[in-house]
Motif scaffolding. Structure first.
Motif, PDB file in Angstrom:
ATOM      1  N   SER A   1       3.069   3.571   9.204  1.00  0.00           N
ATOM      2  CA  SER A   1       2.686   2.658  10.092  1.00  0.00           C
ATOM      3  C   SER A   1       4.290   2.155   9.889  1.00  0.00           C
ATOM      4  O   SER A   1       5.121   2.361  10.585  1.00  0.00           O
ATOM      5  CB  SER A   1       1.691   2.341  10.313  1.00  0.00           C
ATOM      6  OG  SER A   1       1.401   1.384   9.555  1.00  0.00           O
ATOM      7  N   GLY A   2       4.423   1.480   8.211  1.00  0.00           N
ATOM      8  CA  GLY A   2       5.657   1.312   8.068  1.00  0.00           C
ATOM      9  C   GLY A   2       6.360   1.705   8.106  1.00  0.00           C
ATOM     10  O   GLY A   2       7.550   1.777   8.445  1.00  0.00           O
ATOM     11  N   ALA A   3       6.651   2.668   7.352  1.00  0.00           N
ATOM     12  CA  ALA A   3       7.472   3.589   7.069  1.00  0.00           C
ATOM     13  C   ALA A   3       8.102   4.313   7.871  1.00  0.00           C
ATOM     14  O   ALA A   3       9.250   4.204   9.101  1.00  0.00           O
ATOM     15  CB  ALA A   3       7.462   4.973   6.746  1.00  0.00           C
ATOM     16  N   VAL A   4       7.176   4.741   9.550  1.00  0.00           N
ATOM     17  CA  VAL A   4       7.274   5.320  10.998  1.00  0.00           C
ATOM     18  C   VAL A   4       7.702   4.386  11.329  1.00  0.00           C
ATOM     19  O   VAL A   4       9.006   4.762  12.444  1.00  0.00           O
ATOM     20  CB  VAL A   4       5.925   5.888  11.462  1.00  0.00           C
ATOM     21  CG1 VAL A   4       6.554   5.934  13.070  1.00  0.00           C
ATOM     22  CG2 VAL A   4       5.446   6.674  10.911  1.00  0.00           C
ATOM     23  N   HIS A   5       7.796   3.205  11.213  1.00  0.00           N
ATOM     24  CA  HIS A   5       8.335   2.217  11.843  1.00  0.00           C
ATOM     25  C   HIS A   5       9.710   1.544  11.844  1.00  0.00           C
ATOM     26  O   HIS A   5      11.048   1.179  12.562  1.00  0.00           O
ATOM     27  CB  HIS A   5       7.001   0.748  11.852  1.00  0.00           C
ATOM     28  CG  HIS A   5       8.264  -0.346  12.305  1.00  0.00           C
ATOM     29  ND1 HIS A   5       8.226  -0.749  14.102  1.00  0.00           N
ATOM     30  CD2 HIS A   5       9.000  -1.701  11.980  1.00  0.00           C
ATOM     31  CE1 HIS A   5       8.832  -1.432  13.943  1.00  0.00           C
ATOM     32  NE2 HIS A   5       8.959  -2.220  13.186  1.00  0.00           N
ATOM     33  N   ALA A   6      10.260   1.509  10.241  1.00  0.00           N
ATOM     34  CA  ALA A   6      11.592   1.361   9.853  1.00  0.00           C
ATOM     35  C   ALA A   6      12.625   2.349  10.249  1.00  0.00           C
ATOM     36  O   ALA A   6      13.694   2.196  10.355  1.00  0.00           O
ATOM     37  CB  ALA A   6      11.198   1.288   8.481  1.00  0.00           C
TER      38      ALA A   6
ATOM     39  N   TYR B   1       2.372   2.867  -6.157  1.00  0.00           N
ATOM     40  CA  TYR B   1       2.130   4.314  -5.877  1.00  0.00           C
ATOM     41  C   TYR B   1       1.753   4.453  -4.452  1.00  0.00           C
ATOM     42  O   TYR B   1       1.082   5.662  -3.909  1.00  0.00           O
ATOM     43  CB  TYR B   1       1.119   4.979  -6.623  1.00  0.00           C
ATOM     44  CG  TYR B   1       0.929   4.664  -8.372  1.00  0.00           C
ATOM     45  CD1 TYR B   1       1.947   5.074  -8.787  1.00  0.00           C
ATOM     46  CD2 TYR B   1      -0.128   4.294  -9.409  1.00  0.00           C
ATOM     47  CE1 TYR B   1       2.030   4.849  -9.922  1.00  0.00           C
ATOM     48  CE2 TYR B   1       0.615   3.913 -10.154  1.00  0.00           C
ATOM     49  CZ  TYR B   1       1.219   4.693 -10.972  1.00  0.00           C
ATOM     50  OH  TYR B   1       1.716   4.673 -12.360  1.00  0.00           O
ATOM     51  N   GLY B   2       1.608   3.712  -3.348  1.00  0.00           N
ATOM     52  CA  GLY B   2       1.463   3.644  -2.322  1.00  0.00           C
ATOM     53  C   GLY B   2       1.384   2.568  -1.488  1.00  0.00           C
ATOM     54  O   GLY B   2       1.426   1.536  -2.050  1.00  0.00           O
ATOM     55  N   TYR B   3       1.553   2.375   0.306  1.00  0.00           N
ATOM     56  CA  TYR B   3       2.400   1.090   0.368  1.00  0.00           C
ATOM     57  C   TYR B   3       1.476   0.751   1.828  1.00  0.00           C
ATOM     58  O   TYR B   3       0.687   1.555   1.990  1.00  0.00           O
ATOM     59  CB  TYR B   3       3.058   0.870   0.449  1.00  0.00           C
ATOM     60  CG  TYR B   3       4.329   2.233   1.995  1.00  0.00           C
ATOM     61  CD1 TYR B   3       3.671   2.100   3.235  1.00  0.00           C
ATOM     62  CD2 TYR B   3       4.467   2.999   1.593  1.00  0.00           C
ATOM     63  CE1 TYR B   3       4.035   2.790   3.833  1.00  0.00           C
ATOM     64  CE2 TYR B   3       5.073   4.136   2.171  1.00  0.00           C
ATOM     65  CZ  TYR B   3       4.612   3.589   3.300  1.00  0.00           C
ATOM     66  OH  TYR B   3       4.602   4.890   4.603  1.00  0.00           O
ATOM     67  N   GLY B   4       1.132  -0.528   2.202  1.00  0.00           N
ATOM     68  CA  GLY B   4       0.105  -0.585   3.942  1.00  0.00           C
ATOM     69  C   GLY B   4       1.933  -1.458   4.488  1.00  0.00           C
ATOM     70  O   GLY B   4       2.374  -1.517   3.954  1.00  0.00           O
ATOM     71  N   ASN B   5       1.318  -2.195   5.653  1.00  0.00           N
ATOM     72  CA  ASN B   5       2.324  -2.676   6.164  1.00  0.00           C
ATOM     73  C   ASN B   5       3.211  -4.087   5.956  1.00  0.00           C
ATOM     74  O   ASN B   5       4.495  -4.358   5.302  1.00  0.00           O
ATOM     75  CB  ASN B   5       1.627  -3.489   7.808  1.00  0.00           C
ATOM     76  CG  ASN B   5       1.716  -2.631   8.508  1.00  0.00           C
ATOM     77  OD1 ASN B   5       2.076  -0.944   8.288  1.00  0.00           O
ATOM     78  ND2 ASN B   5       0.936  -2.413  10.243  1.00  0.00           N
ATOM     79  N   ASP B   6       1.845  -5.116   4.871  1.00  0.00           N
ATOM     80  CA  ASP B   6       2.540  -6.087   4.281  1.00  0.00           C
ATOM     81  C   ASP B   6       3.624  -5.721   2.937  1.00  0.00           C
ATOM     82  O   ASP B   6       4.699  -6.885   2.570  1.00  0.00           O
ATOM     83  CB  ASP B   6       1.803  -6.693   3.931  1.00  0.00           C
ATOM     84  CG  ASP B   6       0.621  -7.314   4.772  1.00  0.00           C
ATOM     85  OD1 ASP B   6       1.181  -7.524   6.056  1.00  0.00           O
ATOM     86  OD2 ASP B   6      -0.834  -7.794   4.840  1.00  0.00           O
TER      87      ASP B   6
ATOM     88  N   THR C   1       6.391  -4.679  11.658  1.00  0.00           N
ATOM     89  CA  THR C   1       5.708  -4.400  11.502  1.00  0.00           C
ATOM     90  C   THR C   1       4.743  -3.628  12.003  1.00  0.00           C
ATOM     91  O   THR C   1       3.818  -4.919  12.877  1.00  0.00           O
ATOM     92  CB  THR C   1       5.070  -4.023   9.988  1.00  0.00           C
ATOM     93  OG1 THR C   1       4.577  -5.504   8.904  1.00  0.00           O
ATOM     94  CG2 THR C   1       6.259  -3.910   9.155  1.00  0.00           C
ATOM     95  N   PRO C   2       3.824  -2.652  13.232  1.00  0.00           N
ATOM     96  CA  PRO C   2       2.527  -2.533  13.907  1.00  0.00           C
ATOM     97  C   PRO C   2       2.293  -3.475  13.148  1.00  0.00           C
ATOM     98  O   PRO C   2       1.529  -3.276  12.699  1.00  0.00           O
ATOM     99  CB  PRO C   2       3.536  -1.016  13.929  1.00  0.00           C
ATOM    100  CG  PRO C   2       3.950  -0.927  12.772  1.00  0.00           C
ATOM    101  CD  PRO C   2       4.724  -1.465  12.573  1.00  0.00           C
ATOM    102  N   ALA C   3       1.359  -3.093  14.780  1.00  0.00           N
ATOM    103  CA  ALA C   3       0.174  -4.228  14.407  1.00  0.00           C
ATOM    104  C   ALA C   3      -0.216  -3.658  14.297  1.00  0.00           C
ATOM    105  O   ALA C   3      -2.016  -3.541  13.114  1.00  0.00           O
ATOM    106  CB  ALA C   3      -1.026  -4.383  15.944  1.00  0.00           C
ATOM    107  N   ALA C   4      -1.152  -1.974  14.194  1.00  0.00           N
ATOM    108  CA  ALA C   4      -1.412  -1.342  13.645  1.00  0.00           C
ATOM    109  C   ALA C   4      -1.032  -0.593  11.696  1.00  0.00           C
ATOM    110  O   ALA C   4      -0.042  -0.093  11.358  1.00  0.00           O
ATOM    111  CB  ALA C   4      -2.147   0.252  14.693  1.00  0.00           C
ATOM    112  N   ASP C   5      -2.137  -0.709  11.480  1.00  0.00           N
ATOM    113  CA  ASP C   5      -1.637  -0.394   9.712  1.00  0.00           C
ATOM    114  C   ASP C   5      -2.255   0.484   8.998  1.00  0.00           C
ATOM    115  O   ASP C   5      -3.727   0.772   8.507  1.00  0.00           O
ATOM    116  CB  ASP C   5      -2.018  -2.100   9.345  1.00  0.00           C
ATOM    117  CG  ASP C   5      -1.484  -1.661   7.504  1.00  0.00           C
ATOM    118  OD1 ASP C   5      -0.859  -0.703   6.605  1.00  0.00           O
ATOM    119  OD2 ASP C   5      -1.786  -2.912   6.551  1.00  0.00           O
TER     120      ASP C   5
END
Length: 395
Positions: free
Chosen positions: A159-164, A288-293, A315-319
């Motif tokens: 979701s972080g990449a989609v938002h960015a 190797y991977g990310y979340g919104n934070d 960043t969006p509420a849904a992580d």
């Protein structure tokens, strides 16, 4: 033409760690939409261990030919070492199955275009009329309706990449100006004791091809078309055919300029993308991977104190973490609609062309422009381009 089978019948090729871990987890996350029916591995013991882990209803096979004939899968997930990817993808497409393959999908632009030529309706083993220019963009109309081959670029789907990407493409952060793309990892001598690693014929390249490909793909996904690249590469530590470090300067069609670093020599490991725009900096820092934070937005001085301007940068509420499960969900959506999936066609070819251009620039000490590497170019057929300082000695 929509794909109407539910659940989708899936098979895996290769049952090593990436399949057992990431892909099996992804399949379970979408258990209502896809069912694993077959697995292929030349190693009987490893295959047996995987079948025990996968559970009932999954049959094992020593080769793809037997599996494709017996199971007639709708989807084939490929997780073998890189060198057989191209032929495995083509065989699956010829059988009528869609393909989701670990990176790299293949080892050269020539192999990529051969895979694209197999896309489209398969009747009695006859593939489509593919090729680099014949396929539509992801999600767009395409009369052929599949099957298609897509490469695993899971960092696009969090979701972080989609938002960015939405902010960057809409101008919500202003105009992109300066970017940094960093994959600085550490791999020791034991890592390269695996026979297929570090060799052009079996891995296709070093950290440019096998490690930094994820961050570079995400950079292109966020910023769009690149226009020019100037690069360097070296073997500084490891006794391998390919490089163990590469760097590049990149110009994008929108005018932005970027630095790229790929390394397996870095004790302090990090994966990072930073993009400075006129109104804000967006930065992703992970391994190797990310979340919104793991995403951060820093407003430019003139944008500070303007919450009506900056509140939507959060960043969006849904992580949704970056993961194989996130990509598989999007892939299954495309199957159901009969659309080209993301991470395929011209979209994925652009990333492979970028890697080929990086190698060409590094080995020839010349700038390379997008579209320059044609079928007559030696870097079209191999990432080393038959360069005397880099091609395998047996050549």
């Amino acid at each position: 033409m929509a794909f109407e089978k539910t659940p989708v019948r899936a098979a895996v090729v290769g049952t090593g760690g990436i399949i057992t871990g990431a892909h099996l987890t992804a399949l379970r996350a979408h258990a209502s939409r896809v069912r694993l029916v077959g697995a292929v591995d030349v190693d009987e013991s490893r295959l047996a261990d995987f079948l025990a882990e996968a559970g009932d209803g999954v049959s094992g096979y020593p080769g793809m030919t037997e599996m494709l004939a017996a199971e007639e899968p709708d989807l084939v997930l490929i997780g073998t070492p890189p060198s057989p990817h191209a032929e495995q993808a083509r065989a699956a497409l010829r059988s009528g199955a869609w393909v989701l393959c670990e990176k790299p999908l293949c080892l050269s632009l020539a192999e990529y275009d051969a895979i694209a030529a197999e896309e489209g309706p398969s009747v009695n083993g006859a593939g489509g009329d593919g090729g680099a220019g014949a396929s539509s963009e992801p999600g767009g109309p395409d009369a052929r309706g599949g099957p298609y081959a897509s490469v695993v670029f899971q960092h696009r789907y969090g979701s972080g990449a989609v938002h960015a990407r939405e902010l960057l493409r809409s101008g919500g952060l202003g105009s992109p100006l300066v970017a940094h793309c960093q994959t600085t990892w550490h791999r020791d001598t034991e890592y390269y004791s695996v026979p297929w690693r570090g060799r052009w014929a079996t891995e296709g390249g070093g950290p440019t091809m096998g490690h930094g490909i994820h961050q570079m793909d995400l950079l292109l996904h966020l910023l769009g078309e690149w226009s020019e690249i100037r690069a360097m590469a070296g073997r500084l530590v490891h006794d391998v055919e390919s490089e163990d470090v590469s760097t590049a300067l990149v110009r994008f069609e929108n005018g932005a300029m970027a630095t790229v670093v790929n390394s397996v020599l870095s004790p302090d490991e990090v994966s990072r993308i930073r993009i400075d725009c006129t109104d804000a900096t967006v930065e992703l820092t992970h391994l190797y991977g990310y979340g919104n934070d793991d995403w951060a937005y820093t407003p430019a001085p003139h944008a500070r104190g303007l919450p009506e301007r900056t509140s939507h940068w959060r960043t969006p509420a849904a992580d949704v973490p970056s993961s194989h499960a996130a990509q598989l969900g999007c892939f299954l959506d495309a199957m159901e609609k009969g659309e080209r999936p993301p991470g395929s066609g011209p979209d994925a070819r652009r990333t492979l062309e970028f890697l080929a251009a990086l190698y060409k620039s590094a080995f020839t000490a010349q700038p390379v422009h997008q579209g320059e590497i044609t079928p007559q170019d030696p870097f079209y057929k191999a990432m080393h381009g038959e360069h005397p300082d880099w091609a395998p000695k047996e050549h």
